[in-house]
Design a protein around this motif. Structure first.
Motif, PDB file in Angstrom:
ATOM      1  N   SER A   1       0.841  -1.195   0.000  1.00  0.00           N
ATOM      2  CA  SER A   1       0.000   0.000   0.000  1.00  0.00           C
ATOM      3  C   SER A   1       0.874   1.243   0.000  1.00  0.00           C
ATOM      4  O   SER A   1       1.762   1.352   0.838  1.00  0.00           O
ATOM      5  CB  SER A   1      -0.892  -0.014   1.240  1.00  0.00           C
ATOM      6  N   PRO A   2       0.677   2.160  -0.964  1.00  0.00           N
ATOM      7  CA  PRO A   2      -0.295   2.113  -2.052  1.00  0.00           C
ATOM      8  C   PRO A   2       0.065   1.027  -3.061  1.00  0.00           C
ATOM      9  O   PRO A   2       1.204   0.565  -3.119  1.00  0.00           O
ATOM     10  CB  PRO A   2      -0.201   3.499  -2.679  1.00  0.00           C
ATOM     11  N   ALA A   3      -0.913   0.632  -3.878  1.00  0.00           N
ATOM     12  CA  ALA A   3      -0.751  -0.493  -4.788  1.00  0.00           C
ATOM     13  C   ALA A   3       0.353  -0.284  -5.821  1.00  0.00           C
ATOM     14  O   ALA A   3       1.066  -1.218  -6.156  1.00  0.00           O
ATOM     15  CB  ALA A   3      -2.070  -0.787  -5.489  1.00  0.00           C
ATOM     16  N   ASN A   4       0.510   0.909  -6.358  1.00  0.00           N
ATOM     17  CA  ASN A   4       1.552   1.206  -7.349  1.00  0.00           C
ATOM     18  C   ASN A   4       2.369   2.398  -6.878  1.00  0.00           C
ATOM     19  O   ASN A   4       2.187   3.517  -7.345  1.00  0.00           O
ATOM     20  CB  ASN A   4       0.927   1.491  -8.721  1.00  0.00           C
ATOM     21  N   PRO A   5       3.285   2.166  -5.954  1.00  0.00           N
ATOM     22  CA  PRO A   5       4.052   3.279  -5.389  1.00  0.00           C
ATOM     23  C   PRO A   5       5.038   3.875  -6.396  1.00  0.00           C
ATOM     24  O   PRO A   5       5.391   3.230  -7.382  1.00  0.00           O
ATOM     25  CB  PRO A   5       4.807   2.627  -4.233  1.00  0.00           C
ATOM     26  N   VAL A   6       5.453   5.091  -6.106  1.00  0.00           N
ATOM     27  CA  VAL A   6       6.514   5.719  -6.898  1.00  0.00           C
ATOM     28  C   VAL A   6       7.827   5.530  -6.143  1.00  0.00           C
ATOM     29  O   VAL A   6       7.835   5.260  -4.945  1.00  0.00           O
ATOM     30  CB  VAL A   6       6.241   7.221  -7.157  1.00  0.00           C
ATOM     31  N   THR A   7       8.942   5.663  -6.857  1.00  0.00           N
ATOM     32  CA  THR A   7      10.242   5.455  -6.229  1.00  0.00           C
ATOM     33  C   THR A   7      10.399   6.350  -5.005  1.00  0.00           C
ATOM     34  O   THR A   7       9.940   7.488  -4.980  1.00  0.00           O
ATOM     35  CB  THR A   7      11.388   5.739  -7.215  1.00  0.00           C
ATOM     36  N   ARG A   8      11.035   5.806  -4.000  1.00  0.00           N
ATOM     37  CA  ARG A   8      11.377   6.495  -2.751  1.00  0.00           C
ATOM     38  C   ARG A   8      10.180   7.019  -1.953  1.00  0.00           C
ATOM     39  O   ARG A   8      10.349   7.816  -1.037  1.00  0.00           O
ATOM     40  CB  ARG A   8      12.360   7.630  -3.015  1.00  0.00           C
ATOM     41  N   SER A   9       8.971   6.555  -2.281  1.00  0.00           N
ATOM     42  CA  SER A   9       7.797   6.957  -1.510  1.00  0.00           C
ATOM     43  C   SER A   9       7.601   5.993  -0.340  1.00  0.00           C
ATOM     44  O   SER A   9       8.163   4.894  -0.314  1.00  0.00           O
ATOM     45  CB  SER A   9       6.544   6.980  -2.390  1.00  0.00           C
ATOM     46  N   GLU A  10       6.801   6.377   0.620  1.00  0.00           N
ATOM     47  CA  GLU A  10       6.520   5.518   1.762  1.00  0.00           C
ATOM     48  C   GLU A  10       5.542   4.421   1.338  1.00  0.00           C
ATOM     49  O   GLU A  10       4.537   4.695   0.680  1.00  0.00           O
ATOM     50  CB  GLU A  10       5.917   6.344   2.900  1.00  0.00           C
ATOM     51  N   ILE A  11       5.853   3.182   1.711  1.00  0.00           N
ATOM     52  CA  ILE A  11       4.964   2.056   1.436  1.00  0.00           C
ATOM     53  C   ILE A  11       4.777   1.246   2.710  1.00  0.00           C
ATOM     54  O   ILE A  11       5.647   1.215   3.579  1.00  0.00           O
ATOM     55  CB  ILE A  11       5.489   1.142   0.312  1.00  0.00           C
ATOM     56  N   THR A  12       3.629   0.606   2.811  1.00  0.00           N
ATOM     57  CA  THR A  12       3.362  -0.306   3.915  1.00  0.00           C
ATOM     58  C   THR A  12       3.114  -1.683   3.325  1.00  0.00           C
ATOM     59  O   THR A  12       2.327  -1.841   2.400  1.00  0.00           O
ATOM     60  CB  THR A  12       2.153   0.151   4.749  1.00  0.00           C
ATOM     61  N   LEU A  13       3.821  -2.661   3.862  1.00  0.00           N
ATOM     62  CA  LEU A  13       3.751  -4.041   3.400  1.00  0.00           C
ATOM     63  C   LEU A  13       3.101  -4.862   4.502  1.00  0.00           C
ATOM     64  O   LEU A  13       3.485  -4.743   5.672  1.00  0.00           O
ATOM     65  CB  LEU A  13       5.153  -4.549   3.099  1.00  0.00           C
ATOM     66  N   THR A  14       2.106  -5.674   4.143  1.00  0.00           N
ATOM     67  CA  THR A  14       1.389  -6.443   5.160  1.00  0.00           C
ATOM     68  C   THR A  14       1.259  -7.909   4.769  1.00  0.00           C
ATOM     69  O   THR A  14       1.177  -8.252   3.592  1.00  0.00           O
ATOM     70  CB  THR A  14      -0.025  -5.878   5.421  1.00  0.00           C
TER      71      THR A  14
ATOM     72  N   THR B   1      -3.094 -10.474  13.937  1.00  0.00           N
ATOM     73  CA  THR B   1      -2.412 -11.422  13.052  1.00  0.00           C
ATOM     74  C   THR B   1      -2.111 -10.837  11.671  1.00  0.00           C
ATOM     75  O   THR B   1      -1.819 -11.572  10.739  1.00  0.00           O
ATOM     76  CB  THR B   1      -3.140 -12.779  12.900  1.00  0.00           C
ATOM     77  N   ILE B   2      -2.144  -9.515  11.545  1.00  0.00           N
ATOM     78  CA  ILE B   2      -1.703  -8.841  10.327  1.00  0.00           C
ATOM     79  C   ILE B   2      -0.384  -8.163  10.672  1.00  0.00           C
ATOM     80  O   ILE B   2      -0.350  -7.218  11.462  1.00  0.00           O
ATOM     81  CB  ILE B   2      -2.730  -7.816   9.807  1.00  0.00           C
ATOM     82  N   TYR B   3       0.691  -8.676  10.102  1.00  0.00           N
ATOM     83  CA  TYR B   3       2.039  -8.170  10.361  1.00  0.00           C
ATOM     84  C   TYR B   3       2.378  -7.133   9.297  1.00  0.00           C
ATOM     85  O   TYR B   3       2.115  -7.344   8.110  1.00  0.00           O
ATOM     86  CB  TYR B   3       3.047  -9.316  10.337  1.00  0.00           C
ATOM     87  N   SER B   4       2.945  -6.014   9.710  1.00  0.00           N
ATOM     88  CA  SER B   4       3.169  -4.892   8.799  1.00  0.00           C
ATOM     89  C   SER B   4       4.527  -4.257   9.011  1.00  0.00           C
ATOM     90  O   SER B   4       5.136  -4.389  10.075  1.00  0.00           O
ATOM     91  CB  SER B   4       2.100  -3.816   9.031  1.00  0.00           C
ATOM     92  N   LEU B   5       4.946  -3.522   7.985  1.00  0.00           N
ATOM     93  CA  LEU B   5       6.142  -2.705   8.069  1.00  0.00           C
ATOM     94  C   LEU B   5       5.994  -1.556   7.082  1.00  0.00           C
ATOM     95  O   LEU B   5       5.679  -1.774   5.922  1.00  0.00           O
ATOM     96  CB  LEU B   5       7.400  -3.506   7.722  1.00  0.00           C
ATOM     97  N   THR B   6       6.226  -0.349   7.567  1.00  0.00           N
ATOM     98  CA  THR B   6       6.278   0.812   6.682  1.00  0.00           C
ATOM     99  C   THR B   6       7.739   1.110   6.410  1.00  0.00           C
ATOM    100  O   THR B   6       8.552   1.172   7.327  1.00  0.00           O
ATOM    101  CB  THR B   6       5.567   2.027   7.316  1.00  0.00           C
TER     102      THR B   6
END
Length: 120
Positions: A29-42, A82-87
């Motif tokens: 998230s977001p689904a189609n990030p741009v380079t060097r932007s913040e993303i969250t992976l779950t 039980t949803i593991y995440s990392l930004t």
């Protein structure tokens, strides 16, 4: 005839093992990030785990992350769900990337799941 039956049984066992996945749901998230932007992976899991780790791999950029969190921090929204995440920060080069999750169970066995995402 018995060798055929043994062979079929072996294929079924292998099929059942490969059907087990580290994550029941995976998201970038977001689904189609741009380079060097913040993303969250779950990664949502359906069993007790000792640890969830991940790696991102592409032609021009790779990274490993030893921990995702289910404690309400590091981009995780709700502790104990039980949803593991990392930004983190999206890859520095546009392209297609494989995101591989590793679920480490209390007995130290591991399962893997992967998805592909695109950085623009």
């Amino acid at each position: 005839m018995k060798p055929q039956n043994l062979m079929i049984a072996s294929v079924l066992v292998i099929s059942n093992i490969s059907a087990a996945m580290a994550c029941t749901e995976m998201q970038v998230s977001p689904a189609n990030p741009v380079t060097r932007s913040e993303i969250t992976l779950t990664c949502k899991t359906d069993v007790e785990v000792k640890q969830i780790a991940m790696e991102i791999a592409g032609e021009a950029w790779n990274a490993s992350f030893p921990y995702l969190y289910d404690d309400g921090s590091h981009g995780d929204q709700t502790q104990g769900d039980t949803i593991y995440s990392l930004t983190t920060v999206a890859p520095t080069a546009p392209g297609s990337y494989k995101l591989k999750f590793y679920r480490v169970l209390p007995d130290q066995s591991e399962l893997e799941s992967e998805i592909t995402f695109t950085v623009e």
